[in-house]
Design a protein around this motif. Structure first.
Motif, PDB file in Angstrom:
ATOM      1  N   MET A  34      49.718  35.996 -98.265  1.00 22.94           N
ATOM      2  CA  MET A  34      50.985  35.665 -97.209  1.00 22.94           C
ATOM      3  C   MET A  34      50.359  34.379 -96.479  1.00 22.94           C
ATOM      4  SD  MET A  34      52.896  39.086 -96.064  1.00 22.94           S
ATOM      5  CE  MET A  34      54.461  38.092 -95.736  1.00 22.94           C
ATOM      6  N   ALA A  35      48.899  34.642 -95.957  1.00 21.38           N
ATOM      7  CA  ALA A  35      48.532  33.455 -95.110  1.00 21.38           C
ATOM      8  C   ALA A  35      48.433  32.157 -96.173  1.00 21.38           C
ATOM      9  CB  ALA A  35      47.282  33.699 -94.845  1.00 21.38           C
ATOM     10  N   GLN A  36      47.967  32.425 -97.552  1.00 20.81           N
ATOM     11  CA  GLN A  36      47.865  31.100 -98.265  1.00 20.81           C
ATOM     12  C   GLN A  36      49.007  30.417 -98.918  1.00 20.81           C
ATOM     13  OE1 GLN A  36      44.596  31.706-101.103  1.00 20.81           O
ATOM     14  NE2 GLN A  36      45.813  30.653-102.779  1.00 20.81           N
ATOM     15  N   GLU A  37      50.143  31.391 -98.688  1.00 20.36           N
ATOM     16  CA  GLU A  37      51.594  31.013 -99.434  1.00 20.36           C
ATOM     17  C   GLU A  37      52.275  30.528 -98.011  1.00 20.36           C
ATOM     18  OE1 GLU A  37      52.569  30.472-102.497  1.00 20.36           O
ATOM     19  OE2 GLU A  37      50.864  31.008-103.274  1.00 20.36           O
ATOM     20  N   ASN A  38      51.906  30.749 -96.850  1.00 23.34           N
ATOM     21  CA  ASN A  38      52.719  30.405 -95.739  1.00 23.34           C
ATOM     22  C   ASN A  38      53.908  31.261 -95.627  1.00 23.34           C
ATOM     23  OD1 ASN A  38      50.876  28.271 -94.679  1.00 23.34           O
ATOM     24  ND2 ASN A  38      51.754  26.929 -96.279  1.00 23.34           N
ATOM     25  N   LEU A  39      53.860  32.673 -95.938  1.00 29.73           N
ATOM     26  CA  LEU A  39      54.969  33.552 -95.750  1.00 29.73           C
ATOM     27  C   LEU A  39      54.954  34.419 -94.402  1.00 29.73           C
ATOM     28  CD1 LEU A  39      54.732  34.827 -99.462  1.00 29.73           C
ATOM     29  CD2 LEU A  39      56.629  33.166 -98.590  1.00 29.73           C
ATOM     30  N   LYS A  40      55.968  34.558 -94.056  1.00 32.26           N
ATOM     31  CA  LYS A  40      56.162  35.513 -92.776  1.00 32.26           C
ATOM     32  C   LYS A  40      56.279  36.720 -92.960  1.00 32.26           C
ATOM     33  CE  LYS A  40      57.763  31.623 -90.156  1.00 32.26           C
ATOM     34  NZ  LYS A  40      58.717  30.965 -89.314  1.00 32.26           N
ATOM     35  N   ALA A  41      55.672  37.704 -92.410  1.00 29.96           N
ATOM     36  CA  ALA A  41      55.633  39.257 -92.545  1.00 29.96           C
ATOM     37  C   ALA A  41      56.964  39.665 -92.022  1.00 29.96           C
ATOM     38  CB  ALA A  41      54.492  39.762 -91.936  1.00 29.96           C
ATOM     39  N   THR A  42      57.696  38.830 -91.331  1.00 33.15           N
ATOM     40  CA  THR A  42      58.755  39.409 -90.558  1.00 33.15           C
ATOM     41  C   THR A  42      60.218  39.219 -91.706  1.00 33.15           C
ATOM     42  OG1 THR A  42      59.279  37.098 -89.591  1.00 33.15           O
ATOM     43  CG2 THR A  42      58.246  38.965 -88.249  1.00 33.15           C
ATOM     44  N   THR A  43      60.132  38.281 -92.543  1.00 32.72           N
ATOM     45  CA  THR A  43      60.955  38.116 -93.580  1.00 32.72           C
ATOM     46  C   THR A  43      60.983  38.680 -94.870  1.00 32.72           C
ATOM     47  OG1 THR A  43      59.822  35.980 -94.364  1.00 32.72           O
ATOM     48  CG2 THR A  43      61.450  35.833 -92.423  1.00 32.72           C
ATOM     49  N   SER A  69      43.466  40.474-111.976  1.00 32.61           N
ATOM     50  CA  SER A  69      44.813  39.591-112.112  1.00 32.61           C
ATOM     51  C   SER A  69      46.002  40.364-111.904  1.00 32.61           C
ATOM     52  CB  SER A  69      44.886  39.081-113.627  1.00 32.61           C
ATOM     53  OG  SER A  69      43.899  38.058-113.792  1.00 32.61           O
ATOM     54  N   VAL A  70      46.663  40.009-110.781  1.00 31.15           N
ATOM     55  CA  VAL A  70      47.906  40.756-110.204  1.00 31.15           C
ATOM     56  C   VAL A  70      49.045  39.875-110.221  1.00 31.15           C
ATOM     57  CG1 VAL A  70      46.537  42.199-108.855  1.00 31.15           C
ATOM     58  CG2 VAL A  70      47.533  40.094-107.822  1.00 31.15           C
ATOM     59  N   ILE A  71      50.276  40.715-110.438  1.00 27.47           N
ATOM     60  CA  ILE A  71      51.489  39.901-110.308  1.00 27.47           C
ATOM     61  C   ILE A  71      52.068  40.252-108.786  1.00 27.47           C
ATOM     62  CG2 ILE A  71      53.838  39.865-111.309  1.00 27.47           C
ATOM     63  CD1 ILE A  71      52.581  40.252-113.852  1.00 27.47           C
ATOM     64  N   VAL A  72      52.666  39.453-108.294  1.00 26.54           N
ATOM     65  CA  VAL A  72      53.192  39.486-106.886  1.00 26.54           C
ATOM     66  C   VAL A  72      54.831  39.196-107.016  1.00 26.54           C
ATOM     67  CG1 VAL A  72      53.245  38.608-104.394  1.00 26.54           C
ATOM     68  CG2 VAL A  72      50.958  38.480-105.871  1.00 26.54           C
ATOM     69  N   ARG A  73      55.669  40.046-106.459  1.00 24.79           N
ATOM     70  CA  ARG A  73      57.211  40.136-106.004  1.00 24.79           C
ATOM     71  C   ARG A  73      57.230  40.166-104.440  1.00 24.79           C
ATOM     72  NH1 ARG A  73      57.344  43.106-110.773  1.00 24.79           N
ATOM     73  NH2 ARG A  73      58.636  42.394-112.305  1.00 24.79           N
ATOM     74  N   ARG A  74      58.147  39.182-104.140  1.00 26.21           N
ATOM     75  CA  ARG A  74      58.457  39.169-102.847  1.00 26.21           C
ATOM     76  C   ARG A  74      59.872  40.211-102.583  1.00 26.21           C
ATOM     77  NH1 ARG A  74      58.369  32.916-101.297  1.00 26.21           N
ATOM     78  NH2 ARG A  74      58.701  32.795-103.442  1.00 26.21           N
ATOM     79  N   LYS A  75      60.002  40.873-101.680  1.00 24.44           N
ATOM     80  CA  LYS A  75      61.083  41.828-101.387  1.00 24.44           C
ATOM     81  C   LYS A  75      61.416  41.401 -99.862  1.00 24.44           C
ATOM     82  CE  LYS A  75      60.971  45.966-103.064  1.00 24.44           C
ATOM     83  NZ  LYS A  75      60.631  47.239-102.901  1.00 24.44           N
ATOM     84  N   PRO A  76      62.658  41.135 -99.733  1.00 27.85           N
ATOM     85  CA  PRO A  76      63.162  40.978 -98.291  1.00 27.85           C
ATOM     86  C   PRO A  76      63.130  42.163 -97.761  1.00 27.85           C
ATOM     87  CG  PRO A  76      65.096  40.641 -99.836  1.00 27.85           C
ATOM     88  CD  PRO A  76      63.819  41.114-100.730  1.00 27.85           C
ATOM     89  N   ILE A  77      62.917  42.133 -96.197  1.00 24.74           N
ATOM     90  CA  ILE A  77      62.793  43.149 -95.553  1.00 24.74           C
ATOM     91  C   ILE A  77      64.132  43.616 -95.031  1.00 24.74           C
ATOM     92  CG2 ILE A  77      62.155  44.020 -93.131  1.00 24.74           C
ATOM     93  CD1 ILE A  77      59.613  42.417 -93.332  1.00 24.74           C
ATOM     94  N   GLY A  78      64.448  44.848 -95.183  1.00 26.99           N
ATOM     95  CA  GLY A  78      65.999  45.319 -95.000  1.00 26.99           C
ATOM     96  C   GLY A  78      66.778  45.258 -96.121  1.00 26.99           C
ATOM     97  N   GLY A  79      66.372  44.919 -97.333  1.00 27.37           N
ATOM     98  CA  GLY A  79      67.093  44.776 -98.480  1.00 27.37           C
ATOM     99  C   GLY A  79      67.851  43.462 -98.509  1.00 27.37           C
ATOM    100  N   VAL A  80      68.747  43.607 -99.753  1.00 33.46           N
ATOM    101  CA  VAL A  80      69.496  42.328-100.021  1.00 33.46           C
ATOM    102  C   VAL A  80      71.062  42.322 -99.398  1.00 33.46           C
ATOM    103  CG1 VAL A  80      70.487  40.866-101.688  1.00 33.46           C
ATOM    104  CG2 VAL A  80      68.320  41.806-102.019  1.00 33.46           C
ATOM    105  N   LYS A  81      71.298  41.291 -98.563  1.00 33.74           N
ATOM    106  CA  LYS A  81      72.741  41.360 -98.089  1.00 33.74           C
ATOM    107  C   LYS A  81      73.585  40.661 -98.856  1.00 33.74           C
ATOM    108  CE  LYS A  81      71.189  41.915 -93.336  1.00 33.74           C
ATOM    109  NZ  LYS A  81      70.692  41.078 -91.889  1.00 33.74           N
TER     110      LYS A  81
END
Length: 89
Positions: A34-43, A69-81
């Motif tokens: 998350m730090a390397q990709e500039n992602l926020k834990a709140t989103t 080697s790993v695969i990463v998926r982003r999941k929105p917090i609170g589900g998809v609206k």
């Protein structure tokens, strides 16, 4: 110096996280990605799985060995609206 390769499902590019030791915890790996990709834990949160076996890592205390080697998926917090409105007849 040890490393783990990671790749987002939606991207072709593979990147690397470096660390000291023989393994890294899932929690620490997520923080570093998350730090390397500039992602926020709140989103969003990250879902990590083994690239070869497709096993999902669900226990944050699991130790992932170096050279993995790993695969990463982003999941929105609170589900998809949905953006659409429901029509009643």
């Amino acid at each position: 110096m040890s490393y783990i390769h990671y790749k987002f499902v939606s991207k072709m590019e593979q990147k690397t996280i470096t660390f000291n030791g023989l393994h890294i915890s899932l929690t620490e790996l997520k923080k570093r990605i998350m730090a390397q990709e500039n992602l926020k834990a709140t989103t969003c949160e990250l879902q990590i799985s083994n690239e070869k076996t497709r096993e999902k890592y669900t226990n944050d205390k699991v130790q992932i060995p170096k050279l993995s080697s790993v695969i990463v998926r982003r999941k929105p917090i609170g589900g998809v609206k949905t953006g659409g409105k429901m029509l009643t007849l």
